[in-house]
Design a protein around this motif. Structure first.
Motif, mmCIF file in Angstrom:
data_model
loop_
_atom_site.group_PDB
_atom_site.id
_atom_site.type_symbol
_atom_site.label_atom_id
_atom_site.label_comp_id
_atom_site.label_asym_id
_atom_site.label_seq_id
_atom_site.Cartn_x
_atom_site.Cartn_y
_atom_site.Cartn_z
ATOM 1 N N GLU A 1 -5.702 -1.129 -11.866
ATOM 2 C CA GLU A 1 -5.705 -1.159 -10.301
ATOM 3 C C GLU A 1 -5.558 -2.386 -9.583
ATOM 4 O OE1 GLU A 1 -7.993 1.869 -7.873
ATOM 5 O OE2 GLU A 1 -9.348 0.065 -7.818
ATOM 6 N N THR A 2 -5.072 -2.532 -8.394
ATOM 7 C CA THR A 2 -5.088 -3.721 -7.512
ATOM 8 C C THR A 2 -5.711 -3.136 -6.262
ATOM 9 O OG1 THR A 2 -2.979 -3.330 -6.536
ATOM 10 C CG2 THR A 2 -2.889 -4.576 -8.908
ATOM 11 N N ASP A 3 -6.047 -4.143 -5.489
ATOM 12 C CA ASP A 3 -6.524 -4.279 -4.259
ATOM 13 C C ASP A 3 -5.463 -3.306 -3.344
ATOM 14 O OD1 ASP A 3 -9.052 -5.020 -4.668
ATOM 15 O OD2 ASP A 3 -8.542 -6.983 -4.081
ATOM 16 N N HIS A 4 -3.969 -3.636 -3.588
ATOM 17 C CA HIS A 4 -3.105 -3.203 -2.899
ATOM 18 C C HIS A 4 -2.784 -1.620 -3.246
ATOM 19 C CE1 HIS A 4 -2.008 -6.620 -1.009
ATOM 20 N NE2 HIS A 4 -0.693 -6.586 -1.082
ATOM 21 N N ASN A 5 -2.956 -1.102 -4.443
ATOM 22 C CA ASN A 5 -2.885 0.052 -5.027
ATOM 23 C C ASN A 5 -4.091 1.052 -4.067
ATOM 24 O OD1 ASN A 5 -2.215 -0.602 -8.368
ATOM 25 N ND2 ASN A 5 -0.906 0.110 -6.979
ATOM 26 N N LEU B 1 4.890 -10.101 -13.767
ATOM 27 C CA LEU B 1 4.184 -10.095 -12.710
ATOM 28 C C LEU B 1 2.683 -9.831 -13.231
ATOM 29 C CD1 LEU B 1 6.016 -7.567 -10.403
ATOM 30 C CD2 LEU B 1 5.921 -9.784 -10.123
ATOM 31 N N LYS B 2 1.654 -10.372 -12.564
ATOM 32 C CA LYS B 2 0.285 -10.740 -12.867
ATOM 33 C C LYS B 2 -0.372 -9.178 -13.332
ATOM 34 C CE LYS B 2 -0.694 -14.887 -10.181
ATOM 35 N NZ LYS B 2 -1.508 -15.402 -8.980
ATOM 36 N N ASP C 1 3.445 -10.392 -6.267
ATOM 37 C CA ASP C 1 2.581 -10.950 -7.454
ATOM 38 C C ASP C 1 1.248 -10.725 -7.298
ATOM 39 O OD1 ASP C 1 2.599 -11.288 -10.295
ATOM 40 O OD2 ASP C 1 2.840 -13.474 -9.894
ATOM 41 N N ILE C 2 0.652 -9.408 -7.195
ATOM 42 C CA ILE C 2 -0.503 -9.118 -6.907
ATOM 43 C C ILE C 2 -1.551 -8.980 -8.093
ATOM 44 C CG2 ILE C 2 -2.382 -7.475 -5.625
ATOM 45 C CD1 ILE C 2 -0.065 -8.960 -3.884
#
Length: 247
Positions: free
Chosen positions: A12-16, A57-58, A26-27
């Motif tokens: 998970e990313t903060d954008h997710n 991508l990161k 590139d989050i």
């Protein structure tokens, strides 16, 4: 020959979490995404990989770093976490064909705005292509190109290997297009069940894993694709949301 192909979505990313469209922005992984990757690492640490692939991508290679690191039992080792977030490990190979779909002018915007634009255009959101964006077909073409090269390489390098295992860490939309392709009858002699055919194109949750057995002919053509698991998230200790859209 045959090989086993494991497909995992990044953590998970903060954008997710915030329902913000990432596309090819590139989050990095969020703290929760790092913890998800650690939990997956513990569940698959016994597997030995012949190849490990990610996008460039990161969030993709950072997830793979946690999966292949020898330090799978650490929980709060900030120094080691920072190292795994800083650059890809040497065992990992990246390919831009594994990148998420480019969402054009909608990248960095909310999914609600994407739905609004699709509605104003009179198009189902699943068929909507924002300005400057890739289509789903574009993404599938990239996935097919990567898969065909992957199969050719197995014939060249691993004809005598009995237990070849390949890990690919990718993105929700890319994985959906790739797995849909794997299930197509013309791809190979498919042994997918009706329930697997219905589920294969769903957006897989963060760090969920799907696996397949791929049998190849001597010329690199696919003779059989067998589905072993789909969207397995049993390693996660708390509920996760499955995205309606992979963004």
């Amino acid at each position: 020959m045959e090989f086993k192909l494991f497909l995992a979505r990044h953590g998970e990313t903060d954008h997710n979490k915030g329902s913000v469209i990432q596309g090819q922005l590139d989050i990095p992984l969020s703290k929760n995404g790092m913890n998800q990757a650690k939990l997956l690492a513990k569940s698959i640490h016994h597997l030995q990989w012949n190849e490990i692939w990610t996008s460039d991508l990161k969030r993709s290679w950072q997830t793979a770093n946690f999966l292949v690191s020898d330090e799978i039992n650490h929980q709060d080792d900030g120094d080691n976490d920072a190292l795994l977030m800083s650059k890809p490990l040497s065992a990992i190979q990246s390919d831009i064909r594994i990148r998420e779909r480019h969402y054009g002018i909608c990248q960095g915007q909310s999914t609600a705005n994407l739905k609004k634009m699709a509605g104003e255009a009179g198009v189902k959101i699943s068929n909507f292509v924002p300005p400057e964006a890739e289509s789903s077909e574009d993404v599938r073409k990239r996935a097919i190109s990567f898969f065909k090269d992957l199969c050719d390489r197995q014939i060249l390098l691993r004809m005598d290997d009995k237990e070849s295992k390949i890990l690919v860490v990718g993105h929700g939309g890319w994985l959906s297009e790739f797995m849909t392709y794997l299930a197509l009858p013309q791809t190979g002699r498919s042994s997918f069940t009706p329930s697997e055919l219905e589920a294969v194109s769903r957006i897989t949750p963060n760090t969920a894993v799907s696996s397949f057995e791929i049998q190849l002919q001597s010329d690199g053509g696919v003779s059989l694709i067998k589905c072993l698991a789909l969207h397995d998230k049993s390693h996660l200790t708390s509920p996760v949301c499955s995205d309606e859209l992979a963004v």
